[in-house]
Structures are given as C-alpha cells and as structure tokens.
Design an enzyme around this catalytic site. Structure first.
Site, PDB file in Angstrom:
ATOM      1  N   SER A 149      -7.526  -2.924   8.919  1.00 25.40           N
ATOM      2  CA  SER A 149      -7.077  -2.526   7.586  1.00 25.40           C
ATOM      3  C   SER A 149      -6.481  -3.643   6.719  1.00 25.40           C
ATOM      4  O   SER A 149      -6.380  -3.480   5.502  1.00 25.40           O
ATOM      5  CB  SER A 149      -6.046  -1.406   7.686  1.00 25.40           C
ATOM      6  OG  SER A 149      -6.697  -0.206   7.975  1.00 25.40           O
ATOM      7  N   SER A 172      -7.980  -0.237   5.127  1.00 21.49           N
ATOM      8  CA  SER A 172      -7.320   0.692   4.253  1.00 21.49           C
ATOM      9  C   SER A 172      -6.427   0.014   3.210  1.00 21.49           C
ATOM     10  O   SER A 172      -6.059   0.656   2.229  1.00 21.49           O
ATOM     11  CB  SER A 172      -6.478   1.645   5.085  1.00 21.49           C
ATOM     12  OG  SER A 172      -5.468   0.938   5.772  1.00 21.49           O
ATOM     13  N   LYS A 175       0.829  -1.203   0.000  1.00 23.57           N
ATOM     14  CA  LYS A 175       0.000   0.000   0.000  1.00 23.57           C
ATOM     15  C   LYS A 175       0.869   1.262   0.000  1.00 23.57           C
ATOM     16  O   LYS A 175       2.003   1.250   0.488  1.00 23.57           O
ATOM     17  CB  LYS A 175      -0.945  -0.038   1.208  1.00 23.57           C
ATOM     18  CG  LYS A 175      -0.233   0.003   2.537  1.00 23.57           C
ATOM     19  CD  LYS A 175      -1.100  -0.518   3.693  1.00 23.57           C
ATOM     20  CE  LYS A 175      -2.311   0.322   3.974  1.00 23.57           C
ATOM     21  NZ  LYS A 175      -2.929  -0.057   5.287  1.00 23.57           N
TER      22      LYS A 175
END
Ligand code: NAG
Ligand code: NAG
Ligand code: NAG
Length: 544
Positions: free
Chosen positions: A252, A228, A153
């Site tokens: 997440s 996320s 990410k």
C-alpha cells in the site's frame, strides 16, 4: 527489546534421484505450460487495455506548476532549511500548497478532508517566532520539519478530521486523536494539510470508493494511482503535498509510489508504532502492517523515518550509522515465477538491467542473480497471512456489522450496493477455499530462512515492483495477482523501498524495489539515494 531474531540455518535437502529423462520432460512440460499461460495473460491484458483505452479516450495529465510556485517541487528538508534560514516563510509554503491542492484536486480527486486552512494560522505563528529569534538551535534540531506541510491517508487518524475509511456509512465520522505517527510528525514541526483518498478499508489495489470516487494518476488521469495510499501518491507527485505518511500491509505504500513515480519506504515490521492506523492499538503482537514515509526525494525518507521510529528499536535500526553503498552486496530476481502473474515487461526488465549494471560499476562485489523459494507462491502466502491479521476486514467493511459475501455480490450486481467491486472481491475471497496453514507456514519459513541467509547483514535485493507500469482504471479487477511482487515482503516483515527510475515509452513511471534484511532500513534508504543520484529519481508529471 534489542535482541534480533537469530538466523536459522538452512537445512541441506537430500537430492532425490530421479530419472534424468523424466525430469527433463517434466521441466519441458512445465516451461511449456508457463509459456502458454503467460501468453494467455498477455493477450487478456492487451484486450483489456484496448477496451479501456477506447472507453477513456484522450490522455490528460495534471496541471503544470506555474513558475512562481516552482519551489513546491523542492524536497521537505530543503524547504525546512529555507524556512529556518528565512528565505521562504512557512505561511508562503502552506498557502501555495493549499492553492496547488485546489488546482490539482479537480483533476486528481485525491482529497477526502481538506485543505485545512487553519494551518495558515499555525504557519503564521511559526514565522513570527522565527522572525523574532524565539527558536533555539535545540528546538530547530528537535523539529526538523518546522513549518513544512504534509498529508496522510484517511485511514490514519488525524484529530478532528474525517476518518471515513472510504465508507458511505462513515461519511461524517471524525477522529478523536492523532495516530502515533501523525503526532510524531506534528511534534517534529509538520503541519497537516489534508487527509487523502483510499480504497474502502484500504483493501484493494486501486484507490476508489463510493464516497469520494476514484483518484486519478497525475501522469495520465485515465489510469490508476494504485492503492491503498493512492491519494498520497497523486498529491505528492503533483507537488500538492511536500511529503506523506502511508501504511503498507500488501504494497500500500510501494504500489502508489511506483504508479505515481515517487519514493515510498515500507519499514521493518514494528519499527514504527501503528496506533491509530486503521483502528490499530499499536499493541498487536503479530501483523504485517507498517506505517512509512512517501516523498519525491530519497533524502527525505531517512529524516522522516528517524522522527517516526520507535526509540526502543533504535539499537536495532541504527538509523544514525553511516552506510557505504559500495560495500553492500547486491542480489536481484528477474521474475517471481508465479504462474498467475504476467511476465515482467521488457521495459521493466531493461530498467533492472541498468540498475544491476550501475552496481556492477560501483560496488566492490558483482551483483548476483538469485531465485528465492516461495516467490512463485507469493499470492497464496499473503492470502494466508492476511487471515492471521488482527483486523477483521469484513467487519470493517460492514461498519461493525458482519456482511454476507454472496448477499453483497447480489446487491452489487443489482446496483443496490454501497461498496465497490474491489471490496466485493475481498469479501468473496473469504468464502473461497482456504490455504493450507501448515504448508504455507513451511514455505514462509523456508523463504524467510533463504532470504535471511542470502542477505545477511549487508545484502540488498533488487526486485521488480510489478509486471507493468500504471494500468488503466478498473484493469486491476482483471489482474488480481501481480501485486504479489510487493506483498511477499509484507509476509517476510523486511524493509523495502520503492524507487522511481524514469518514465517508460507511454510516459508512465518505472521503478524498482530495494529490499534488505529486517532492521537494515538504513541500507535500503542509502541505496535509494544512490539510485536517485544515478537515475534522476522523481520525474514530474508536467514540464517544470
Ligand atoms: C458507522 O460506525 C460509526 C462508528 O462506529 C458510527 O458513528 C456511524 O454512525 C456508523 N454509520 C452508520 C450508517 O451506522
Ligand atoms: C452527515 O451529515 C449531514 C449534515 O450534517 C447529514 O445530512 C447526513 O445525514 C449525515 N450522514 C450520515 C451518513 O450520517
Ligand atoms: C527490480 C526491478 O527491476 N523491478 C522492476 C520495477 O519496475 C521497473 C520499471 O518498471 C523495472 O525495470 C524493474 O525491473
């Protein structure tokens, strides 16, 4: 370093003598209230769903994998073995993955920076060395993922690549060095191919920001991938990444893993050094955040954890110990009991029943249904512990300038804001009444004590991941509490693995969380492999 926090003995509570009749009445009123609120939440959810379904129109999934690229659906360790044994070259794998990324990204919008074509040069060098027998057995052993591509990410630093945190203000900002976990995966032979989309500063349940836009779910692009680590979930499930590295402060890793039908492991807090994850130094004394692996196959998780785990923690984690899943003791919780959460859907409850049945059949002791002090207040617990985190999310959102929540809200409502509604929510949350610290600490202590006592050294808790499978984009703006099914385990610092368990009637991934005591990550991962074997694990979002 290797001293485990000792278990605390539960205090026996004095039973209060209350009038039986009044307690029955209280019980009844409570159940009635619970029922009414549940109904209201279900109806609200149905209405939101009908409106959003009408708005988004026809369902669409990610493009299928064509047959000559079907090897992209294999596990990371299988692909590493194919490269080692000269059945596939790293160059073939990297090129095919890059092409697949380009193909799916038009539909999923998951990539922030990449694909990195320079990885092809690295792959060529690896292939050359393999072809010329220049790699010793020792080097292969030290590099179990030699030549295998991966992604991470955007909020986790990758040297020389974009590091935007999803903020327009950081549009062109790149990282100077690799995060610790990324450096370790690279040392193990992994080739980074892209950085992927997140919500602004990771702080919302959906992967959307005004720099890249929203990332779409490969099973139904009208739906969210969660957040996320949402870009990771989308790419891995659609075979555009072999595996990924996520981070998890409130679900997440597990949320996108659940919504995208893959495996995700949130390790015990402290198991992996967090230097370079959303500006962490890795030296923060107390935090809920952890980095962890995400993959299509359960068997990839343990080797990935092994290469990323802090060597100083090995005496606690004992990742090389064999685990016999039949000898573990299984517990499960049906419902968190939190008033603000919708009841868990029937399909999810049925999945739980099937999982429990499976362990009834194979384990030495029968699974036990339990209740846990504190799950009914999980939202409050997480909300309080977020205020104790070393990161200042307001400053992060403001790119170093403190934001005034009311001004940001007004800017948003008058279309002047660079932020998404999710980010505005977390700003507003700051000015709402604070949780009572003493009370929350006491509930947390009790919850921790109870869970530690129940699970002990060999217990496994099966817990719902969420009340519903992947919602439509934006629906989570009307449902801010249900993610407490994940965040409770951040509060407790325990390891938790998200396991996919087939698809529901809408073709969306079902799943369950597998939780153990601190440092028993190896138990979670062994149970994940068992469930994969029994229930089939990842089901591709297209016909394979
Ligand atoms: C945001 O912060 C970064 C790093 O601190 C800086 O490089 C960038 O220019 C800032 N953006 C704006 C718009 O000020
Ligand atoms: C980013 O870089 C582009 C081109 O190099 C430039 O035009 C733009 O102003 C930069 N944006 C920011 C926010 O710094
Ligand atoms: C523990 C558990 O069952 N969790 C839920 C997670 O999701 C699946 C499917 O959505 C449910 O069946 C599970 O009950």
């Amino acid at each position: 370093m290797c001293v485990e926090k000792s278990k605390v003995v539960i205090r026996t509570e004095k039973k209060k003598h209350t009038n039986k009749l009044s307690s029955l009445f209280r019980d009844f009123s409570w159940k009635l209230l619970y029922y009414i609120i549940s109904m209201v939440l279900i109806i609200k959810d149905k209405i939101t769903d009908i409106i959003l379904e009408f708005y988004f129109g026809e369902k669409k999934t990610c493009p299928p994998l064509n047959s000559e690229n079907s090897f992209l659906a294999k596990s990371a360790i299988e692909l590493a073995a194919l490269i080692r044994n000269r059945k596939v070259t790293s160059t073939q794998l990297v090129e095919a993955t890059i092409n697949r990324m380009k193909e799916v990204n038009d539909v999923l919008n998951a990539i922030v920076d990449g694909p990195f074509e320079d990885a092809i040069e690295e792959a060529k060098k690896i292939d050359e060395r393999i072809a010329n027998n220049q790699i010793s057995e020792d080097e292969f052993a030290a590099k179990p993922f030699l030549g295998v591509p991966f992604t991470t990410k955007d909020s986790t630093s990758v040297s020389g690549r974009l590091h935007t945190l999803g903020l327009l203000a950081r549009k062109n900002v790149t990282s100077k060095e690799d995060a610790e976990c990324i450096a370790l995966v690279k040392n193990a032979g992994g080739l980074i191919l892209a950085t992927t989309n997140i919500p602004e500063v990771n702080k919302w349940q959906e992967t959307r920001n005004n720099l890249i836009g929203a990332t779409n779910n490969p099973y139904d692009v009208r739906r969210t991938v969660g957040g996320s680590s949402g870009g990771e979930g989308a790419l891995i499930s659609s075979c555009a990444s072999t595996f990924g590295i996520g981070t998890d402060i409130g679900g997440s890793i597990r949320m996108p893993a659940f919504y995208c039908g893959i495996f995700g492991h949130k390790p015990t807090v402290g198991a992996i050094n967090t230097r370079g994850c959303t500006f962490r130094t890795g030296k923060e004394p107390s935090t809920m955040v952890v980095a962890g692996p995400m993959s299509r196959y359960a068997k990839d998780l343990l080797p990935l954890l092994k290469i990323m785990a802090d060597p100083k923690k090995e005496c606690l984690l004992k990742l090389n110990d064999k685990v016999d899943v039949r000898k573990l003791k299984y517990y499960y919780i049906r419902e968190s009991g939190e008033l603000k959460c919708k009841p868990v859907s029937n399909e999810l409850q049925l999945t739980m029943t099937n999982v429990v049945k499976h362990f009834e059949n194979i384990a030495d002791t029968k699974p036990t249904e339990i209740k846990l002090h504190g799950t009914d207040r999980a939202t409050k617990l997480w909300r309080f512990w977020m205020t104790q985190e070393p990161s200042d999310f307001n400053l992060l959102l403001g790119n170093g300038t403190r934001l005034n929540p009311m001004i940001e809200l007004i800017k948003k409502l008058t279309f002047q804001s660079d932020l998404t509604m999710g980010a505005i929510y977390s700003l507003i949350d700051e000015i709402l009444p604070k949780e009572k610290a003493d009370k929350i600490k006491e509930i947390t202590r009790k919850c921790d004590e109870e869970l530690t006592n129940i699970l002990g050294d060999d217990g496994i808790l099966l817990y719902h991941n969420m009340t519903r499978t992947a919602p439509f984009h934006y629906a989570l703006l009307f449902n801010v509490c249900d993610f407490s099914y994940w965040s409770i385990f951040n509060v407790l610092h325990v390891p938790a693995t998200q396991v996919p368990l087939g698809l529901d009637s809408k073709g969306l991934p079902l799943g369950v969380q597998v939780v153990a005591s601190r440092n028993r990550d190896r138990h979670c991962l062994a149970v994940a492999e068992e469930l994969e074997l029994a229930f089939g694990g990842w089901k591709p979002p297209f016909k394979l």
